[in-house]
Design a protein around this motif. Structure first.
Motif, short mmCIF file in Angstrom:
data_model
loop_
_atom_site.label_atom_id
_atom_site.label_comp_id
_atom_site.label_asym_id
_atom_site.label_seq_id
_atom_site.Cartn_x
_atom_site.Cartn_y
_atom_site.Cartn_z
N LYS A 49 0.80 -1.09 0.08
CA LYS A 49 -0.18 0.02 0.10
C LYS A 49 1.07 1.17 0.12
N SER A 50 1.64 1.46 0.82
CA SER A 50 2.81 2.42 0.90
C SER A 50 3.30 2.72 -0.38
N VAL A 51 3.72 1.72 -1.34
CA VAL A 51 4.41 1.81 -2.60
C VAL A 51 3.70 2.38 -3.54
N ILE A 52 2.42 1.74 -3.40
CA ILE A 52 1.27 2.08 -4.61
C ILE A 52 0.84 3.60 -4.25
N THR A 53 0.57 3.85 -3.07
CA THR A 53 0.03 5.24 -2.91
C THR A 53 1.26 6.29 -2.66
N HIS A 54 2.35 6.05 -2.67
CA HIS A 54 3.42 6.80 -2.70
C HIS A 54 3.67 7.31 -1.44
N HIS A 55 3.65 6.60 -0.31
CA HIS A 55 3.97 7.18 1.01
C HIS A 55 4.61 6.34 1.83
N THR A 56 5.77 5.67 1.22
CA THR A 56 6.63 4.78 1.64
C THR A 56 7.89 5.75 2.45
N THR A 57 7.90 5.51 3.91
CA THR A 57 8.74 6.16 4.57
C THR A 57 9.53 5.10 5.53
N SER A 58 10.96 5.15 5.52
CA SER A 58 11.52 4.29 6.31
C SER A 58 11.02 4.17 7.87
N SER A 59 10.91 5.58 8.54
CA SER A 59 10.66 5.49 9.73
C SER A 59 9.34 5.09 10.37
N LYS A 60 8.46 5.13 9.39
CA LYS A 60 7.11 4.41 9.40
C LYS A 60 7.07 3.17 9.37
N GLY A 61 7.67 2.66 8.34
CA GLY A 61 7.96 1.05 8.17
C GLY A 61 8.78 0.69 9.30
N THR A 62 9.69 1.28 9.75
CA THR A 62 10.54 0.48 10.83
C THR A 62 9.60 0.51 12.22
N ALA A 63 8.82 1.81 12.41
CA ALA A 63 8.23 1.75 13.65
C ALA A 63 7.01 0.49 13.49
N GLY A 64 6.48 0.27 12.29
CA GLY A 64 5.48 -0.92 12.07
C GLY A 64 6.18 -1.87 12.32
N LEU A 65 7.25 -2.51 12.18
CA LEU A 65 7.92 -3.57 12.15
C LEU A 65 8.34 -3.68 13.65
N ILE A 66 8.67 -2.82 14.27
CA ILE A 66 9.05 -3.00 15.66
C ILE A 66 7.72 -3.09 16.44
N LYS A 67 6.57 -2.52 16.17
CA LYS A 67 5.09 -2.88 16.98
C LYS A 67 4.70 -4.23 16.42
N HIS A 68 5.22 -4.74 15.42
CA HIS A 68 4.58 -6.10 14.92
C HIS A 68 5.47 -6.90 15.80
N GLY A 69 6.80 -6.81 15.71
CA GLY A 69 7.81 -7.78 16.54
C GLY A 69 7.42 -7.72 17.98
N ILE A 70 7.22 -6.65 18.50
CA ILE A 70 6.85 -6.67 20.13
C ILE A 70 5.45 -7.30 20.42
N LEU A 71 4.54 -7.00 19.40
CA LEU A 71 3.19 -7.78 19.64
C LEU A 71 3.39 -9.28 19.47
N LEU A 72 4.02 -9.77 18.48
CA LEU A 72 4.42 -11.41 18.35
C LEU A 72 5.34 -11.78 19.57
N LEU A 73 6.24 -11.05 20.14
CA LEU A 73 6.96 -11.47 21.11
C LEU A 73 6.24 -11.76 22.18
N VAL A 74 5.16 -10.73 22.77
CA VAL A 74 4.34 -10.63 23.78
C VAL A 74 3.33 -11.99 23.61
N THR A 75 2.78 -11.91 22.71
CA THR A 75 1.58 -13.12 22.36
C THR A 75 2.30 -14.24 22.56
N LEU A 76 3.62 -14.56 21.81
CA LEU A 76 3.99 -15.91 21.81
C LEU A 76 4.50 -16.20 23.14
#
Length: 142
Positions: A49-76
């Motif tokens: 979506k970020s590529v198609i809508t031309h809203h790709t930013t490394s900071s937003k992507g990194t923050a998202g990956l950290i958020k997903h990683g923490i949620l996976l870690l907590v859940t597992l």
């Protein structure tokens, strides 16, 4: 006689050993696999979506990956604890809750990429509503 009974009963393994047994048991747990896959699909559709809508930013992507990683870690980490303490239904509900949130996010990403989403579903997803699109237009013009 009581002594013989005590000798015949195996001692309960320490908690950490039981925890690791339950942790290892997650590899065959379908709800855990579904959770892991919806997280992966959400990451992929979010990036697309970020590529198609031309809203790709490394900071937003990194923050998202950290958020997903923490949620996976907590859940597992939490899931085997709940299961071990006799709360498997609560653990399944907890994971099911996040599966639903990720499913909504996947549908949002899908729709924001311009791909078809059934009309009956669009009315339940705020980011696909006309109200949200109008709000975005006003923000972009200011």
């Amino acid at each position: 006689m009581a002594l013989m009974h005590l000798l015949a009963v195996a001692p309960v393994p320490p908690y950490h050993q039981l925890y690791f047994q339950h942790f290892q048991g997650m590899e065959d747990n379908q709800i855990i696999w579904l959770f892991v896959w919806v997280v992966i699909i959400d990451i992929v559709t979010g990036f697309a979506k970020s590529v198609i809508t031309h809203h790709t930013t490394s900071s937003k992507g990194t923050a998202g990956l950290i958020k997903h990683g923490i949620l996976l870690l907590v859940t597992l980490t939490l899931y085997p604890m709940l299961e071990l303490n006799g709360m498997k239904n609560a653990a399944d509900t907890f994971v099911g809750f996040y599966i639903m949130f990720y499913a909504v996010s996947i549908v949002e990403n899908w729709g924001q990429m311009g791909l078809p989403v059934p009309e009956w579903l669009k009315k339940y997803i705020y980011k696909l509503s006309d109200e949200y699109k109008e709000e975005q237009r006003h923000e972009n013009h200011n």
